[in-house]
Structures are given as C-alpha cells and as structure tokens.
Design a protein around this motif. Structure first.
Motif, PDB file in Angstrom:
ATOM      1  N   GLU A  87      47.251  18.404  30.969  1.00 40.06           N
ATOM      2  CA  GLU A  87      45.770  18.770  30.423  1.00 40.06           C
ATOM      3  C   GLU A  87      45.205  19.936  31.034  1.00 40.06           C
ATOM      4  O   GLU A  87      44.605  20.816  30.250  1.00 40.06           O
ATOM      5  CB  GLU A  87      45.071  17.417  30.817  1.00 40.06           C
ATOM      6  CG  GLU A  87      45.371  16.439  29.777  1.00 40.06           C
ATOM      7  CD  GLU A  87      44.522  15.167  30.061  1.00 40.06           C
ATOM      8  OE1 GLU A  87      43.841  15.325  31.045  1.00 40.06           O
ATOM      9  OE2 GLU A  87      44.620  14.109  29.221  1.00 40.06           O
ATOM     10  N   ALA A  88      45.471  20.150  32.127  1.00 42.30           N
ATOM     11  CA  ALA A  88      44.975  21.288  33.180  1.00 42.30           C
ATOM     12  C   ALA A  88      45.715  22.604  32.597  1.00 42.30           C
ATOM     13  O   ALA A  88      44.934  23.674  32.328  1.00 42.30           O
ATOM     14  CB  ALA A  88      45.399  21.103  34.363  1.00 42.30           C
ATOM     15  N   ASP A 155      44.645  25.394  20.170  1.00 42.03           N
ATOM     16  CA  ASP A 155      43.467  25.979  19.606  1.00 42.03           C
ATOM     17  C   ASP A 155      42.196  25.184  19.838  1.00 42.03           C
ATOM     18  O   ASP A 155      41.301  24.903  19.274  1.00 42.03           O
ATOM     19  CB  ASP A 155      43.517  26.189  18.113  1.00 42.03           C
ATOM     20  CG  ASP A 155      44.054  24.629  17.355  1.00 42.03           C
ATOM     21  OD1 ASP A 155      44.212  23.876  17.891  1.00 42.03           O
ATOM     22  OD2 ASP A 155      44.193  24.844  16.078  1.00 42.03           O
ATOM     23  N   GLY A 156      42.708  23.842  20.786  1.00 43.99           N
ATOM     24  CA  GLY A 156      41.543  23.030  21.310  1.00 43.99           C
ATOM     25  C   GLY A 156      41.334  21.946  19.995  1.00 43.99           C
ATOM     26  O   GLY A 156      40.578  21.230  20.120  1.00 43.99           O
ATOM     27  N   ARG A 159      42.809  16.701  18.999  1.00 38.66           N
ATOM     28  CA  ARG A 159      42.194  15.531  18.393  1.00 38.66           C
ATOM     29  C   ARG A 159      41.940  15.465  17.096  1.00 38.66           C
ATOM     30  O   ARG A 159      42.240  14.422  16.564  1.00 38.66           O
ATOM     31  CB  ARG A 159      40.848  15.401  19.278  1.00 38.66           C
ATOM     32  CG  ARG A 159      40.175  13.875  19.060  1.00 38.66           C
ATOM     33  CD  ARG A 159      38.948  14.025  19.914  1.00 38.66           C
ATOM     34  NE  ARG A 159      39.358  14.112  21.326  1.00 38.66           N
ATOM     35  CZ  ARG A 159      38.389  13.990  22.466  1.00 38.66           C
ATOM     36  NH1 ARG A 159      37.082  14.049  22.126  1.00 38.66           N
ATOM     37  NH2 ARG A 159      38.746  14.359  23.644  1.00 38.66           N
ATOM     38  N   PHE A 160      41.486  16.625  16.269  1.00 39.51           N
ATOM     39  CA  PHE A 160      41.112  16.653  14.996  1.00 39.51           C
ATOM     40  C   PHE A 160      42.518  16.289  14.122  1.00 39.51           C
ATOM     41  O   PHE A 160      42.517  15.466  13.243  1.00 39.51           O
ATOM     42  CB  PHE A 160      40.789  17.999  14.468  1.00 39.51           C
ATOM     43  CG  PHE A 160      40.812  18.216  13.128  1.00 39.51           C
ATOM     44  CD1 PHE A 160      39.900  17.902  12.312  1.00 39.51           C
ATOM     45  CD2 PHE A 160      41.971  19.308  12.504  1.00 39.51           C
ATOM     46  CE1 PHE A 160      40.116  17.805  10.711  1.00 39.51           C
ATOM     47  CE2 PHE A 160      41.892  19.466  11.290  1.00 39.51           C
ATOM     48  CZ  PHE A 160      40.911  18.731  10.179  1.00 39.51           C
ATOM     49  N   ARG A 161      43.826  16.841  14.629  1.00 41.17           N
ATOM     50  CA  ARG A 161      45.054  16.660  13.824  1.00 41.17           C
ATOM     51  C   ARG A 161      45.423  15.477  14.065  1.00 41.17           C
ATOM     52  O   ARG A 161      45.930  14.766  13.078  1.00 41.17           O
ATOM     53  CB  ARG A 161      45.992  17.854  14.405  1.00 41.17           C
ATOM     54  CG  ARG A 161      45.932  19.061  13.851  1.00 41.17           C
ATOM     55  CD  ARG A 161      46.832  20.011  14.182  1.00 41.17           C
ATOM     56  NE  ARG A 161      46.800  20.272  15.605  1.00 41.17           N
ATOM     57  CZ  ARG A 161      46.168  21.197  16.190  1.00 41.17           C
ATOM     58  NH1 ARG A 161      45.314  22.079  15.477  1.00 41.17           N
ATOM     59  NH2 ARG A 161      45.941  21.445  17.651  1.00 41.17           N
ATOM     60  N   GLY A 162      45.344  14.593  15.363  1.00 42.04           N
ATOM     61  CA  GLY A 162      45.696  13.438  15.606  1.00 42.04           C
ATOM     62  C   GLY A 162      44.853  12.478  14.678  1.00 42.04           C
ATOM     63  O   GLY A 162      45.310  11.405  14.212  1.00 42.04           O
ATOM     64  N   GLY A 163      43.533  12.614  14.844  1.00 49.50           N
ATOM     65  CA  GLY A 163      42.737  11.777  13.855  1.00 49.50           C
ATOM     66  C   GLY A 163      43.068  11.911  12.451  1.00 49.50           C
ATOM     67  O   GLY A 163      42.685  10.850  11.686  1.00 49.50           O
ATOM     68  N   ARG A 164      43.243  13.017  11.948  1.00 46.86           N
ATOM     69  CA  ARG A 164      43.679  13.226  10.586  1.00 46.86           C
ATOM     70  C   ARG A 164      44.871  12.329  10.244  1.00 46.86           C
ATOM     71  O   ARG A 164      44.999  11.652   9.115  1.00 46.86           O
ATOM     72  CB  ARG A 164      43.858  14.733  10.350  1.00 46.86           C
ATOM     73  CG  ARG A 164      44.080  14.703   8.736  1.00 46.86           C
ATOM     74  CD  ARG A 164      44.362  16.461   8.413  1.00 46.86           C
ATOM     75  NE  ARG A 164      45.363  16.480   7.284  1.00 46.86           N
ATOM     76  CZ  ARG A 164      45.009  17.326   6.352  1.00 46.86           C
ATOM     77  NH1 ARG A 164      43.971  18.430   6.624  1.00 46.86           N
ATOM     78  NH2 ARG A 164      45.567  17.546   5.495  1.00 46.86           N
TER      79      ARG A 164
END
Length: 211
Positions: A87-88, A155-156, A159-164
């Motif tokens: 993550e770092a 691109d940060g 989370r969006f892609r995983g949620g989708r």
C-alpha cells in the motif's frame, strides 16, 4: 513472534541512538501503546524510552497503515507478502519488507531481494541506514519493476473498479443467476470496461462461494 519483536527492538534502538531517526508504528492486531507492550512485554523499557524522545508514535487499531506510510520517508512491512508495504508503494512511498518467513516462493523474490525484500535483518537495517544518508542501494524501496503486475492502472481508482465488479456479481445473484453465470457476466463487463488482459481466470470456481 520472536522475529517481529527483534525487528521492533532494533528499530527502537535506532530511535534512541540517532536523534534524526523517527518511527511511526502500526502493530498488527494491537492498538496503541498498551496493545504493543501487551504483544511484546519484553519491549516495555525500550518502548517507554523511545516514547519519551517524542520521535516514536504508536498508531491505534483504527488508523490506516497507509497514513503512517504517507507521513514517512520509508515504510517497513513485515512478512513476504506485506500488504501495508505494498500500500505504501502504491502511494508512492519507498517501501521494503522484512521476509521473516524466509519465503523464497514469493512472486518477485528473485528480482526484489536486497531491494524491496529482505530476509536478513542486519542487511535490511544497513540498507535503511544508507538510505537515510542519501546513499541508497540501487533500486532500494522501489516497487516500480513490479507495479505493472500489481496495479497496471495506478490511478487511485482500484476501489471503484472493485466495487463495480462486486455490484455486477450481486446484481446477477439477485436476479437468480448461478455462480458460473454471475462470474462470467462480471468478468465480461470488466473486460469490456478495462481490457481483456485485466481478467485472469483459474478455471475453477470455489465451492464455498455463496451469495
């Protein structure tokens, strides 16, 4: 774990020996000062001395390891597959991990040892000292050589892609689809949106997968 305790002992020793050395700790399965000394009671004297310098901070369980990383010049993880270390690196912070298991089957062991992955604690601490002096070893703390495999987007928006993807799965389950059909649909949607090379199928659906 003796190896983890030894790592803390050595890093706390650096805090006490070097006035320009600070340490932010995020202990696993422990929160704050009480949690750390409960986990490693043998470290109590060192912990108290280090805290008194004002250069040692112990985060609480609710704090994110990435918060500590982003406030640091270097992140140090524990374990060959250290998530906080990764993550770092994703946050752009130089990062290394102490391979306490001695796991040589780690996917980038050969390419990363001595750079981002250390099995020998003395070697890692010496590399950290060199980094602090502005004389880092070539590739020290640099995950860039594995980033295309770990996070090709960078691109940060993971989370969006995983949620989708999860939403597509849930939508299919709610309309009565079986596991194979739901996964096929979610994979298809993900490929269409982000590329065929971004979905790898093992060909086996876990039997325990439930709605």
């Amino acid at each position: 774990n003796h190896a983890q305790e030894d790592l803390y002992r050595r890093l706390l020793g650096e805090v006490l020996a070097r006035p320009d050395f600070g340490l932010i700790a995020k202990p696993k399965k422990a929160s704050g000062r009480e949690g750390l000394i409960r986990k490693f009671p043998g470290l109590v004297p060192l912990v108290e001395k280090a805290l008194s310098t004002g250069r040692f901070l112990i985060l609480n369980g609710s704090d994110s390891p990435s918060e500590a990383a982003q406030a640091s010049d270097l992140a140090v993880g524990v374990g060959a597959a250290s998530t906080p270390s990764l993550e770092a690196a994703l946050a752009g912070v130089p990062s290394v991990t102490y391979n306490i298991e001695g796991w040589t089957a780690q996917p980038f062991y050969e390419r990363g040892r001595g750079r981002i992955l250390f099995t020998d604690l003395d070697e890692m601490l010496q590399a950290i000292r060199s980094f602090r002096l502005g004389e880092p070893a070539d590739g020290f703390g640099d995950y860039s050589f594995v980033m295309p495999e770990i996070d090709p987007f960078r691109d940060g928006r993971a989370r969006f892609r995983g949620g989708r993807y999860l939403k597509d799965l849930v939508d299919q389950f709610e309309r009565g689809a079986g596991k194979e059909e739901a996964l096929e649909y979610a994979n298809k949607r993900y490929r269409e949106a982000f590329g065929d090379d971004k979905v790898i199928s093992s060909g086996r659906i876990p039997a325990e997968m439930t709605v």
